[in-house]
Design a protein around this motif. Structure first.
Motif, PDB file in Angstrom:
ATOM      1  N   LEU A  42       0.838  -1.202   0.000  1.00 37.38           N
ATOM      2  CA  LEU A  42       0.000   0.000   0.000  1.00 37.38           C
ATOM      3  C   LEU A  42       0.870   1.248   0.000  1.00 37.38           C
ATOM      4  N   GLY A  43       1.994   1.208   0.707  1.00 33.41           N
ATOM      5  CA  GLY A  43       2.916   2.337   0.691  1.00 33.41           C
ATOM      6  C   GLY A  43       3.492   2.590  -0.687  1.00 33.41           C
ATOM      7  N   VAL A  44       3.808   1.520  -1.433  1.00 31.78           N
ATOM      8  CA  VAL A  44       4.267   1.692  -2.816  1.00 31.78           C
ATOM      9  C   VAL A  44       3.166   2.336  -3.656  1.00 31.78           C
ATOM     10  N   GLY A  45       1.913   1.917  -3.419  1.00 26.48           N
ATOM     11  CA  GLY A  45       0.794   2.555  -4.104  1.00 26.48           C
ATOM     12  C   GLY A  45       0.704   4.032  -3.775  1.00 26.48           C
ATOM     13  N   PHE A  46       0.962   4.405  -2.520  1.00 27.09           N
ATOM     14  CA  PHE A  46       0.975   5.818  -2.137  1.00 27.09           C
ATOM     15  C   PHE A  46       2.018   6.589  -2.939  1.00 27.09           C
ATOM     16  N   LEU A  47       3.211   5.988  -3.089  1.00 25.62           N
ATOM     17  CA  LEU A  47       4.278   6.669  -3.825  1.00 25.62           C
ATOM     18  C   LEU A  47       3.884   6.879  -5.284  1.00 25.62           C
ATOM     19  N   LEU A  48       3.328   5.841  -5.911  1.00 24.30           N
ATOM     20  CA  LEU A  48       2.906   5.977  -7.305  1.00 24.30           C
ATOM     21  C   LEU A  48       1.795   7.006  -7.444  1.00 24.30           C
ATOM     22  N   TRP A  49       0.848   6.983  -6.497  1.00 22.89           N
ATOM     23  CA  TRP A  49      -0.257   7.941  -6.519  1.00 22.89           C
ATOM     24  C   TRP A  49       0.275   9.366  -6.388  1.00 22.89           C
ATOM     25  N   TRP A  50       1.229   9.562  -5.470  1.00 26.22           N
ATOM     26  CA  TRP A  50       1.766  10.905  -5.256  1.00 26.22           C
ATOM     27  C   TRP A  50       2.495  11.390  -6.514  1.00 26.22           C
ATOM     28  N   VAL A  51       3.287  10.516  -7.126  1.00 22.70           N
ATOM     29  CA  VAL A  51       4.025  10.914  -8.328  1.00 22.70           C
ATOM     30  C   VAL A  51       3.058  11.305  -9.438  1.00 22.70           C
ATOM     31  N   VAL A 100      12.602  17.888   0.081  1.00 22.18           N
ATOM     32  CA  VAL A 100      13.978  17.900  -0.427  1.00 22.18           C
ATOM     33  C   VAL A 100      14.797  16.792   0.230  1.00 22.18           C
ATOM     34  N   ALA A 101      14.654  16.641   1.558  1.00 26.41           N
ATOM     35  CA  ALA A 101      15.427  15.622   2.276  1.00 26.41           C
ATOM     36  C   ALA A 101      15.065  14.224   1.795  1.00 26.41           C
ATOM     37  N   LEU A 102      13.777  13.953   1.578  1.00 24.70           N
ATOM     38  CA  LEU A 102      13.362  12.644   1.084  1.00 24.70           C
ATOM     39  C   LEU A 102      13.861  12.408  -0.334  1.00 24.70           C
ATOM     40  N   ALA A 103      13.827  13.452  -1.173  1.00 25.13           N
ATOM     41  CA  ALA A 103      14.314  13.314  -2.546  1.00 25.13           C
ATOM     42  C   ALA A 103      15.802  12.986  -2.560  1.00 25.13           C
ATOM     43  N   ILE A 104      16.575  13.642  -1.704  1.00 25.38           N
ATOM     44  CA  ILE A 104      18.005  13.359  -1.634  1.00 25.38           C
ATOM     45  C   ILE A 104      18.245  11.917  -1.199  1.00 25.38           C
ATOM     46  N   LEU A 105      17.482  11.464  -0.200  1.00 22.36           N
ATOM     47  CA  LEU A 105      17.648  10.087   0.266  1.00 22.36           C
ATOM     48  C   LEU A 105      17.323   9.089  -0.839  1.00 22.36           C
ATOM     49  N   VAL A 106      16.239   9.322  -1.585  1.00 21.63           N
ATOM     50  CA  VAL A 106      15.865   8.410  -2.666  1.00 21.63           C
ATOM     51  C   VAL A 106      16.954   8.361  -3.728  1.00 21.63           C
ATOM     52  N   VAL A 107      17.487   9.506  -4.093  1.00 17.88           N
ATOM     53  CA  VAL A 107      18.539   9.550  -5.111  1.00 17.88           C
ATOM     54  C   VAL A 107      19.773   8.789  -4.632  1.00 17.88           C
ATOM     55  N   VAL A 108      20.146   8.986  -3.375  1.00 18.71           N
ATOM     56  CA  VAL A 108      21.325   8.305  -2.837  1.00 18.71           C
ATOM     57  C   VAL A 108      21.102   6.801  -2.787  1.00 18.71           C
ATOM     58  N   VAL A 109      19.895   6.364  -2.409  1.00 19.10           N
ATOM     59  CA  VAL A 109      19.595   4.927  -2.368  1.00 19.10           C
ATOM     60  C   VAL A 109      19.713   4.317  -3.760  1.00 19.10           C
ATOM     61  N   GLY A 148       6.718   6.798   0.285  1.00 20.01           N
ATOM     62  CA  GLY A 148       5.346   7.036  -0.137  1.00 20.01           C
ATOM     63  C   GLY A 148       4.434   7.363   1.029  1.00 20.01           C
ATOM     64  N   VAL A 149       4.624   6.674   2.150  1.00 21.94           N
ATOM     65  CA  VAL A 149       3.833   6.970   3.351  1.00 21.94           C
ATOM     66  C   VAL A 149       4.123   8.386   3.846  1.00 21.94           C
ATOM     67  N   ALA A 150       5.404   8.747   3.902  1.00 22.96           N
ATOM     68  CA  ALA A 150       5.757  10.089   4.365  1.00 22.96           C
ATOM     69  C   ALA A 150       5.145  11.166   3.474  1.00 22.96           C
ATOM     70  N   LEU A 151       5.195  10.969   2.167  1.00 19.48           N
ATOM     71  CA  LEU A 151       4.617  11.946   1.236  1.00 19.48           C
ATOM     72  C   LEU A 151       3.108  12.012   1.361  1.00 19.48           C
ATOM     73  N   MET A 152       2.454  10.855   1.539  1.00 20.50           N
ATOM     74  CA  MET A 152       1.006  10.848   1.677  1.00 20.50           C
ATOM     75  C   MET A 152       0.565  11.561   2.947  1.00 20.50           C
ATOM     76  N   VAL A 153       1.292  11.328   4.046  1.00 15.92           N
ATOM     77  CA  VAL A 153       0.964  12.023   5.295  1.00 15.92           C
ATOM     78  C   VAL A 153       1.202  13.519   5.140  1.00 15.92           C
ATOM     79  N   MET A 154       2.306  13.878   4.532  1.00 19.96           N
ATOM     80  CA  MET A 154       2.692  15.276   4.429  1.00 19.96           C
ATOM     81  C   MET A 154       1.773  16.079   3.521  1.00 19.96           C
ATOM     82  N   ASP A 155       1.405  15.507   2.382  1.00 23.32           N
ATOM     83  CA  ASP A 155       0.621  16.249   1.399  1.00 23.32           C
ATOM     84  C   ASP A 155      -0.843  15.818   1.339  1.00 23.32           C
ATOM     85  N   GLY A 156      -1.144  14.622   1.864  1.00 25.68           N
ATOM     86  CA  GLY A 156      -2.522  14.143   1.803  1.00 25.68           C
ATOM     87  C   GLY A 156      -3.396  14.654   2.923  1.00 25.68           C
ATOM     88  N   LEU A 157      -2.799  14.964   4.088  1.00 25.35           N
ATOM     89  CA  LEU A 157      -3.575  15.492   5.213  1.00 25.35           C
ATOM     90  C   LEU A 157      -3.706  16.993   5.044  1.00 25.35           C
TER      91      LEU A 157
END
Length: 471
Positions: A59-68, A85-94, A150-159
């Motif tokens: 479901l978290g992966v679905g959140f990420l796809l939905w947010w994108v 920005v911090a999450l984007a940097i982490l994703v790029v580094v991963v 995806g969960v972090a983005l959904m909480v941040m922008d969905g609420l």
């Protein structure tokens, strides 16, 4: 956040805009995710995917796809804040670290094992097998971290309002109280009720509900994988439970007790039952942060109530406080402490081979290397120095955003929410030094849930509270 536009009211009616009924309620989906994450045993996954295939992860992966998709379509109205920005940097580094691992390959030093490891791990492993398993581990890491982001983005922008945050936090606190209640039952009986939870289509990666002991005490795990994870998850959610108890919305004394104080009491009682050094350290951090931000009258109540509470626990739970005290009085002679300090030399040798971007998240597989009870060390090896900096930076940003919400809140309740959130985030960061948090599904998920809440609180910091119904 919605995937459909808002339908305006007819001209001249004077009515406010009405959301399209086809829009998806992010808050309700997050409640569903929290239920799947907290209430289902971590061992239950889709067998076709493996350990990354838990319902909450998918479901978290679905959140990420939905947010994108929503972001590309211009449907995400929230402005960019430092957490994005911090999450984007982490994703790029991963992603870079995984690519770096594939390019340079994975090696296994002959002296990486330790005497305490299981005998089967000493068997020789071919380079082809190590490469295949590392690839699978890296792909599992991409799925898992993508889900958490995806969960972090959904909480941040969905609420979109404080009311939605309150409802989600209340659900999470109550679900955590259920996890705590199962743990309390396990402490007294040695039987973990989580073993009875079965879901069609899901299979267990290993045995559910196994009980372990320390000094003849049952260490509880409930729906989590291990007592350490149980303790850390509940401890980092505990300040949110305290927030709900100190700022209740229920009407009537009995409703307030049931809806607010009971969950906080269950969680607080269950935390020491894990008999975990990591959890007790995290609880100390939580209480220090809360105590420093509370008004003087509340501090006095804490000081007055602490001694009788300790006496009551000592009488009702004989041996528990003494065992916890022994965890810290043994110092460096404790085997669990010496095992952690022995990791540094062997791990730094592997790190030096790929120091900047590491070898890929989730590729340091204990079966082929050694068990590392330190997520900071793991991130140094798997993500390199840059990845470690990025993973610590998201905590720094989350703590800053929570404190920002505390300072700029328009009410005492919202200010206290920022304080409680900062306590949970800082406590979670401290535990990253004492156990491999990303190796436990619930601990990693709660980490990014708290970071997402910090972003949401920052977004709504200057927004007044919603008008609440009378009932």
């Amino acid at each position: 956040m919605s995937t459909t536009p808002v339908v305006p009211a007819p001209t001249g009616t004077g009515s406010p805009p009405v959301p399209d009924r086809a829009s998806l309620p992010a808050a309700r989906l997050l409640v569903l995710w929290a239920g799947l994450m907290l209430l289902l045993p971590s061992e239950l996954v889709l067998p076709q995917i493996g350990s990354a295939g838990s319902p909450a992860n998918l479901l978290g992966v679905g959140f990420l796809l939905w947010w994108v998709c929503a972001k590309l379509a211009g449907r995400v109205e929230a402005p960019i804040n430092p957490m994005h920005v911090a999450l984007a940097i982490l994703v790029v580094v991963v992603l870079i670290s995984f690519a770096n691992g594939m390019v340079h390959g994975w090696t296994r030093p002959v002296d990486i094992r330790q005497p305490a490891d299981a005998v089967y791990t000493f068997t020789p492993v071919s380079q082809a097998e190590l490469f295949d398993k590392s690839m699978l581990g890296g792909m599992r890491g991409l799925i898992t971290i993508g889900s958490w982001v995806g969960v972090a983005l959904m909480v941040m922008d969905g609420l979109r309002s404080w009311r939605e945050i309150d409802r989600l936090v209340s659900w999470v606190v109550w679900m955590s109280a259920v996890v705590a209640a199962i743990g309390i039952y396990q402490y007294f009986t040695g039987d973990n009720l989580a073993r009875f939870i079965r879901v069609p289509g899901l299979s267990a990666t290993y045995e559910i509900g196994t009980s372990i002991s320390r000094s003849v005490l049952n260490r509880v795990s409930s729906t989590t994988t291990h007592p350490i994870e149980f303790c850390v998850v509940l401890t980092t959610i505990f300040p949110l439970a305290m927030h709900r108890a100190l700022h209740p919305h229920a009407v009537g004394t009995l409703n307030k007790i049931v809806a607010c104080y009971v969950p906080a009491g269950l969680i607080g009682l269950a935390i020491p039952m894990a008999v975990s050094r990591s959890g007790i350290v995290a609880l100390a951090v939580v209480m220090i942060v809360l105590f420093s931000g509370w008004p003087n009258n509340r501090r006095i109540w804490v000081v007055v109530l602490a001694p009788p509470t300790a006496i009551l626990m000592r009488s009702a739970l004989p041996g528990l406080l003494g065992t916890i005290k022994a965890l810290f009085s043994q110092g460096t002679s404790d085997p669990s402490v010496t095992a952690r300090t022995a990791d540094y030399g062997a791990v730094l040798e592997i790190y030096s081979a790929q120091p900047w971007f590491g070898r890929g998240a989730f590729t340091f597989i204990p079966q082929y290397y050694r068990a590392l009870d330190n997520q900071i060390l793991l991130n140094l090896v798997e993500l390199g120095a840059i990845g470690l900096a990025a993973s610590i930076w998201i905590f720094a940003v989350g703590y800053y955003l929570a404190r920002y919400a505390k300072r700029h809140a328009l009410s005492i309740e919202r200010s206290h929410f920022g304080l409680a959130l900062s306590a949970g985030i800082l406590a979670m960061l401290i535990t990253y030094v004492t156990f491999d948090a990303w190796g436990f599904a619930k601990a990693g998920a709660v980490t990014f849930f708290l970071l997402g809440l910090a972003g949401a609180a920052r977004k709504l910091a200057h927004t007044p509270d919603d008008t609440r119904p009378a009932t």
